[in-house]
Design a protein around this motif. Structure first.
Motif, PDB file in Angstrom:
ATOM      1  N   GLN A   9      15.955  55.397   8.064  1.00 55.06           N
ATOM      2  CA  GLN A   9      17.184  54.767   7.562  1.00 55.06           C
ATOM      3  C   GLN A   9      17.954  54.124   8.719  1.00 55.06           C
ATOM      4  O   GLN A   9      18.425  52.996   8.597  1.00 55.06           O
ATOM      5  N   TYR A  10      18.103  54.849   9.812  1.00 55.78           N
ATOM      6  CA  TYR A  10      18.817  54.297  10.973  1.00 55.78           C
ATOM      7  C   TYR A  10      18.079  53.068  11.518  1.00 55.78           C
ATOM      8  O   TYR A  10      18.703  52.071  11.864  1.00 55.78           O
ATOM      9  N   LEU A  11      16.758  53.174  11.582  1.00 53.84           N
ATOM     10  CA  LEU A  11      15.967  52.054  12.107  1.00 53.84           C
ATOM     11  C   LEU A  11      16.007  50.855  11.163  1.00 53.84           C
ATOM     12  O   LEU A  11      16.049  49.712  11.621  1.00 53.84           O
ATOM     13  N   ARG A  12      16.034  51.112   9.871  1.00 52.67           N
ATOM     14  CA  ARG A  12      16.177  50.000   8.913  1.00 52.67           C
ATOM     15  C   ARG A  12      17.533  49.319   9.099  1.00 52.67           C
ATOM     16  O   ARG A  12      17.644  48.094   8.974  1.00 52.67           O
ATOM     17  N   ARG A  13      18.562  50.105   9.404  1.00 45.43           N
ATOM     18  CA  ARG A  13      19.868  49.510   9.680  1.00 45.43           C
ATOM     19  C   ARG A  13      19.791  48.636  10.932  1.00 45.43           C
ATOM     20  O   ARG A  13      20.398  47.570  10.980  1.00 45.43           O
ATOM     21  N   CYS A  14      19.046  49.083  11.936  1.00 43.34           N
ATOM     22  CA  CYS A  14      18.855  48.275  13.146  1.00 43.34           C
ATOM     23  C   CYS A  14      18.202  46.939  12.817  1.00 43.34           C
ATOM     24  O   CYS A  14      18.613  45.889  13.335  1.00 43.34           O
ATOM     25  N   VAL A  15      17.199  46.964  11.956  1.00 38.47           N
ATOM     26  CA  VAL A  15      16.520  45.729  11.553  1.00 38.47           C
ATOM     27  C   VAL A  15      17.497  44.848  10.778  1.00 38.47           C
ATOM     28  O   VAL A  15      17.529  43.622  10.974  1.00 38.47           O
ATOM     29  N   ALA A  16      18.332  45.445   9.920  1.00 38.10           N
ATOM     30  CA  ALA A  16      19.336  44.667   9.178  1.00 38.10           C
ATOM     31  C   ALA A  16      20.343  44.037  10.145  1.00 38.10           C
ATOM     32  O   ALA A  16      20.743  42.884   9.972  1.00 38.10           O
ATOM     33  N   LEU A  17      20.757  44.778  11.159  1.00 41.14           N
ATOM     34  CA  LEU A  17      21.666  44.234  12.173  1.00 41.14           C
ATOM     35  C   LEU A  17      21.007  43.093  12.946  1.00 41.14           C
ATOM     36  O   LEU A  17      21.657  42.093  13.263  1.00 41.14           O
ATOM     37  N   ALA A  18      19.727  43.241  13.227  1.00 39.78           N
ATOM     38  CA  ALA A  18      18.993  42.171  13.910  1.00 39.78           C
ATOM     39  C   ALA A  18      18.964  40.923  13.028  1.00 39.78           C
ATOM     40  O   ALA A  18      19.136  39.800  13.515  1.00 39.78           O
ATOM     41  N   ALA A  19      18.785  41.120  11.728  1.00 38.18           N
ATOM     42  CA  ALA A  19      18.801  39.987  10.792  1.00 38.18           C
ATOM     43  C   ALA A  19      20.192  39.348  10.748  1.00 38.18           C
ATOM     44  O   ALA A  19      20.309  38.117  10.678  1.00 38.18           O
ATOM     45  N   GLU A  20      21.250  40.163  10.818  1.00 38.85           N
ATOM     46  CA  GLU A  20      22.618  39.633  10.870  1.00 38.85           C
ATOM     47  C   GLU A  20      22.806  38.781  12.129  1.00 38.85           C
ATOM     48  O   GLU A  20      23.434  37.713  12.069  1.00 38.85           O
ATOM     49  N   ALA A  24      23.644  34.759  12.364  1.00 38.85           N
ATOM     50  CA  ALA A  24      24.795  34.283  13.140  1.00 38.85           C
ATOM     51  C   ALA A  24      24.366  33.332  14.258  1.00 38.85           C
ATOM     52  O   ALA A  24      25.195  32.909  15.060  1.00 38.85           O
ATOM     53  N   GLY A  25      23.064  33.036  14.330  1.00 44.06           N
ATOM     54  CA  GLY A  25      22.567  32.115  15.349  1.00 44.06           C
ATOM     55  C   GLY A  25      22.194  32.787  16.647  1.00 44.06           C
ATOM     56  O   GLY A  25      22.045  32.131  17.680  1.00 44.06           O
ATOM     57  N   ASP A  26      22.029  34.095  16.620  1.00 46.86           N
ATOM     58  CA  ASP A  26      21.735  34.843  17.834  1.00 46.86           C
ATOM     59  C   ASP A  26      20.344  35.458  17.770  1.00 46.86           C
ATOM     60  O   ASP A  26      19.687  35.445  16.724  1.00 46.86           O
ATOM     61  N   GLU A  27      19.911  35.991  18.900  1.00 50.61           N
ATOM     62  CA  GLU A  27      18.605  36.639  18.962  1.00 50.61           C
ATOM     63  C   GLU A  27      18.613  37.921  18.135  1.00 50.61           C
ATOM     64  O   GLU A  27      19.596  38.656  18.131  1.00 50.61           O
ATOM     65  N   PRO A  28      17.522  38.213  17.427  1.00 44.59           N
ATOM     66  CA  PRO A  28      17.495  39.315  16.476  1.00 44.59           C
ATOM     67  C   PRO A  28      17.265  40.702  17.103  1.00 44.59           C
ATOM     68  O   PRO A  28      16.140  41.194  17.171  1.00 44.59           O
ATOM     69  N   PHE A  29      18.355  41.305  17.544  1.00 42.97           N
ATOM     70  CA  PHE A  29      18.325  42.679  18.037  1.00 42.97           C
ATOM     71  C   PHE A  29      19.502  43.423  17.435  1.00 42.97           C
ATOM     72  O   PHE A  29      20.615  42.880  17.376  1.00 42.97           O
ATOM     73  N   GLY A  30      19.264  44.662  17.012  1.00 38.77           N
ATOM     74  CA  GLY A  30      20.335  45.493  16.471  1.00 38.77           C
ATOM     75  C   GLY A  30      20.132  46.945  16.867  1.00 38.77           C
ATOM     76  O   GLY A  30      18.999  47.388  17.025  1.00 38.77           O
ATOM     77  N   SER A  31      21.256  47.649  17.045  1.00 39.55           N
ATOM     78  CA  SER A  31      21.198  49.051  17.493  1.00 39.55           C
ATOM     79  C   SER A  31      22.266  49.885  16.807  1.00 39.55           C
ATOM     80  O   SER A  31      23.348  49.384  16.478  1.00 39.55           O
ATOM     81  N   GLU A 148       8.430  43.603  10.452  1.00 40.85           N
ATOM     82  CA  GLU A 148       9.722  43.013  10.085  1.00 40.85           C
ATOM     83  C   GLU A 148      10.432  42.464  11.328  1.00 40.85           C
ATOM     84  O   GLU A 148      11.007  41.371  11.298  1.00 40.85           O
ATOM     85  N   VAL A 149      10.387  43.224  12.407  1.00 41.22           N
ATOM     86  CA  VAL A 149      11.022  42.782  13.647  1.00 41.22           C
ATOM     87  C   VAL A 149      10.289  41.565  14.197  1.00 41.22           C
ATOM     88  O   VAL A 149      10.910  40.601  14.642  1.00 41.22           O
ATOM     89  N   ARG A 150       8.980  41.599  14.161  1.00 42.92           N
ATOM     90  CA  ARG A 150       8.177  40.446  14.611  1.00 42.92           C
ATOM     91  C   ARG A 150       8.570  39.194  13.841  1.00 42.92           C
ATOM     92  O   ARG A 150       8.774  38.125  14.423  1.00 42.92           O
ATOM     93  N   ALA A 151       8.689  39.312  12.527  1.00 41.39           N
ATOM     94  CA  ALA A 151       9.037  38.162  11.692  1.00 41.39           C
ATOM     95  C   ALA A 151      10.404  37.595  12.074  1.00 41.39           C
ATOM     96  O   ALA A 151      10.587  36.373  12.096  1.00 41.39           O
ATOM     97  N   ARG A 155      11.060  33.818  13.389  1.00 34.85           N
ATOM     98  CA  ARG A 155      12.050  32.933  12.760  1.00 34.85           C
ATOM     99  C   ARG A 155      13.019  32.378  13.801  1.00 34.85           C
ATOM    100  O   ARG A 155      13.329  31.191  13.800  1.00 34.85           O
ATOM    101  N   PHE A 156      13.507  33.248  14.694  1.00 33.03           N
ATOM    102  CA  PHE A 156      14.462  32.793  15.709  1.00 33.03           C
ATOM    103  C   PHE A 156      13.854  31.726  16.608  1.00 33.03           C
ATOM    104  O   PHE A 156      14.456  30.686  16.844  1.00 33.03           O
TER     105      PHE A 156
END
Length: 172
Positions: A9-20, A24-31, A148-151, A155-156
């Protein structure tokens, strides 16, 4: 690597943050920073599009924890992240005394993906966390979410609306 359902669940949130970040036009990383009791304490995504290449979520969480948590709370916390910390973030993590790291995709995987896309190498060598911070407990990659992270990274780096120049191409 086997992760518990709550950790996914926490890691899925990280992936969602990376998508956010990507949206927003930024590199896809979330923590996400999680306390010993399982409470989400803080979260962030990459903000390097502003030109400040130090605006990584792992670095921001290290700063946040240093300002708000006791040394014991920091040591008992876990940082979940979409991508393995870069050397700068690994050092910040160790300097503030944060606990364990669990990441979805490794620096080695990211480097391979970027090479596949023809992205120029970053100005900092992509060392594994434990080469920078040998006492930090590190777990990853997590195969369930790696594609998912690779994708997101594909995209970026295939976007046509990004600013031109080396800052736009080099990985964080």
């Amino acid at each position: 690597m086997v992760v518990k359902d709550v950790e996914l669940q926490y890691l899925r949130r990280c992936v969602a943050l990376a998508a956010e970040a990507l949206e927003a036009g930024d590199e896809p990383f979330g923590s996400v920073l999680v306390g010993a009791d399982g409470e989400v304490l803080a979260e962030d995504h990459n903000r390097v599009a502003s030109g400040d290449r130090t605006r990584h979520p792992e670095f921001e969480l290290a700063r946040w924890s240093a300002a708000r948590l006791t040394p014991g709370e920091r040591a008992a916390a876990t940082v979940y992240t979409s991508g393995e910390h870069c050397p700068m973030c690994a050092a910040a993590h160790a300097w503030v005394g944060l606990g364990r790291v669990v990441y979805v995709a490794s620096s080695e995987q990211l480097t391979g993906w970027l090479a596949e896309l023809g992205v120029p190498a970053a100005p900092v060598r992509p060392l594994p966390i434990q080469e920078v911070a040998p006492d930090v407990v590190v777990e990853g990659p997590v195969p369930e979410l790696t594609q998912e992270v690779r994708a997101l990274h594909f995209r970026f780096h295939r976007r046509t609306d990004r600013p031109a120049g080396p800052q736009a191409l080099a990985p964080r």
